[in-house]
Design a protein around this motif. Structure first.
Motif, PDB file in Angstrom:
ATOM      1  N   ARG A   1      50.794   7.388   4.400  1.00  0.00           N
ATOM      2  CA  ARG A   1      49.995   6.194   4.145  1.00  0.00           C
ATOM      3  C   ARG A   1      48.646   6.581   3.552  1.00  0.00           C
ATOM      4  O   ARG A   1      48.031   7.542   3.974  1.00  0.00           O
ATOM      5  N   ALA A   2      48.174   5.811   2.586  1.00  0.00           N
ATOM      6  CA  ALA A   2      46.878   6.074   1.959  1.00  0.00           C
ATOM      7  C   ALA A   2      45.743   5.688   2.906  1.00  0.00           C
ATOM      8  O   ALA A   2      45.843   4.722   3.658  1.00  0.00           O
ATOM      9  N   SER A   3      44.662   6.475   2.871  1.00  0.00           N
ATOM     10  CA  SER A   3      43.487   6.205   3.688  1.00  0.00           C
ATOM     11  C   SER A   3      42.267   6.800   2.991  1.00  0.00           C
ATOM     12  O   SER A   3      42.349   7.894   2.427  1.00  0.00           O
ATOM     13  N   THR A   4      41.151   6.102   3.048  1.00  0.00           N
ATOM     14  CA  THR A   4      39.937   6.630   2.417  1.00  0.00           C
ATOM     15  C   THR A   4      39.478   7.905   3.107  1.00  0.00           C
ATOM     16  O   THR A   4      38.831   8.747   2.499  1.00  0.00           O
ATOM     17  N   ALA A   5      39.833   8.085   4.372  1.00  0.00           N
ATOM     18  CA  ALA A   5      39.435   9.281   5.121  1.00  0.00           C
ATOM     19  C   ALA A   5      39.997  10.556   4.491  1.00  0.00           C
ATOM     20  O   ALA A   5      39.441  11.634   4.678  1.00  0.00           O
ATOM     21  N   LEU A   6      41.090  10.423   3.735  1.00  0.00           N
ATOM     22  CA  LEU A   6      41.686  11.593   3.089  1.00  0.00           C
ATOM     23  C   LEU A   6      40.728  12.250   2.102  1.00  0.00           C
ATOM     24  O   LEU A   6      40.703  13.465   1.979  1.00  0.00           O
ATOM     25  N   VAL A   7      39.953  11.431   1.394  1.00  0.00           N
ATOM     26  CA  VAL A   7      39.107  11.968   0.316  1.00  0.00           C
ATOM     27  C   VAL A   7      37.612  11.949   0.627  1.00  0.00           C
ATOM     28  O   VAL A   7      36.820  12.475  -0.146  1.00  0.00           O
ATOM     29  N   GLU A   8      37.231  11.347   1.734  1.00  0.00           N
ATOM     30  CA  GLU A   8      35.798  11.212   2.037  1.00  0.00           C
ATOM     31  C   GLU A   8      35.079  12.542   2.207  1.00  0.00           C
ATOM     32  O   GLU A   8      33.886  12.624   1.967  1.00  0.00           O
ATOM     33  N   ASN A   9      35.773  13.583   2.607  1.00  0.00           N
ATOM     34  CA  ASN A   9      35.112  14.877   2.832  1.00  0.00           C
ATOM     35  C   ASN A   9      35.146  15.793   1.620  1.00  0.00           C
ATOM     36  O   ASN A   9      34.660  16.916   1.691  1.00  0.00           O
ATOM     37  N   ILE A  10      35.729  15.316   0.529  1.00  0.00           N
ATOM     38  CA  ILE A  10      35.759  16.133  -0.691  1.00  0.00           C
ATOM     39  C   ILE A  10      34.339  16.222  -1.244  1.00  0.00           C
ATOM     40  O   ILE A  10      33.644  15.217  -1.391  1.00  0.00           O
ATOM     41  N   LYS A  11      33.913  17.453  -1.536  1.00  0.00           N
ATOM     42  CA  LYS A  11      32.588  17.686  -2.106  1.00  0.00           C
ATOM     43  C   LYS A  11      32.743  17.881  -3.619  1.00  0.00           C
ATOM     44  O   LYS A  11      33.563  18.673  -4.065  1.00  0.00           O
ATOM     45  N   VAL A  12      31.950  17.133  -4.391  1.00  0.00           N
ATOM     46  CA  VAL A  12      31.979  17.209  -5.842  1.00  0.00           C
ATOM     47  C   VAL A  12      30.741  17.972  -6.299  1.00  0.00           C
ATOM     48  O   VAL A  12      29.630  17.706  -5.834  1.00  0.00           O
TER      49      VAL A  12
END
Length: 184
Positions: free
Chosen positions: A30-41
């Motif tokens: 399942r998709a969740s914003t928590a998956l990508v929130e910790n990605i550092k750009v």
């Protein structure tokens, strides 16, 4: 004695909340914003969390959209997603980056359950360490004659009840996450 109990309970609660945050990062089907929130750009030479340079949304259960506020950030965000350990890739349509969440294989589901169990075990160890610290504090207070021996035993019983409760909560969180991971 009450301050020791309150402090122990607060720390145990934080340990379980941390477990929930860790589980939010585990990729289920399942998709969740928590998956990508910790990605550092790498945004102008500074590692910046993704939510600080874009808006993240979940339009449906199988995809995540990322809309950068700066047009120049598209390629940077795409690169950060590629190099993250999520194993996902983004499709850039010029307005938004779209990440499609593929269904998990049975093997990957089992790996995720193992990882979830490992996180839960770490949380249980943390809770037990908090119990030990609380008991040591109570023993020190009894030795310094701040509390009586009866209060010491009562306090240790209370800390044990807290420990049992929070370990049960951690198990419950694991059970829910396991169910979610194994869901097809």
């Amino acid at each position: 004695m009450q301050s020791v109990l309150k402090d122990s309970e607060d720390k145990m609660n934080k340990a379980v909340e941390n477990l929930k945050r860790e589980f939010g990062r585990l990729r289920t089907g399942r998709a969740s914003t928590a998956l990508v929130e910790n990605i550092k750009v790498d945004y102008y030479g500074t590692p910046t969390p993704l939510p600080q340079i874009s808006s993240i949304a979940v339009p449906d259960s199988r995809s995540i959209t990322i809309q950068p506020w700066d047009r120049n950030a598209f390629s940077l965000i795409d690169k950060a997603i590629q190099t993250s350990d999520l194993g996902l890739s983004a499709v850039n349509d010029g307005k938004v980056l779209r990440i499609n969440i593929p269904p998990l294989t049975e093997e990957r589901r089992k790996e995720l359950v193992k990882l979830a169990k490992k996180y839960t075990e770490e949380t249980k160890v943390a809770v037990r360490n908090i119990r030990r610290d609380g008991n040591e504090t109570l023993k020190k207070k009894e030795k310094d004659k701040d509390i009586t021996q009866d209060d010491l035993h009562k306090g240790q019983d209370e800390i044990q009840k807290l420990t049992d409760g929070y370990i049960k909560k951690a198990e419950q969180v694991l059970g829910d996450k396991e169910k979610e991971i194994m869901e097809i």
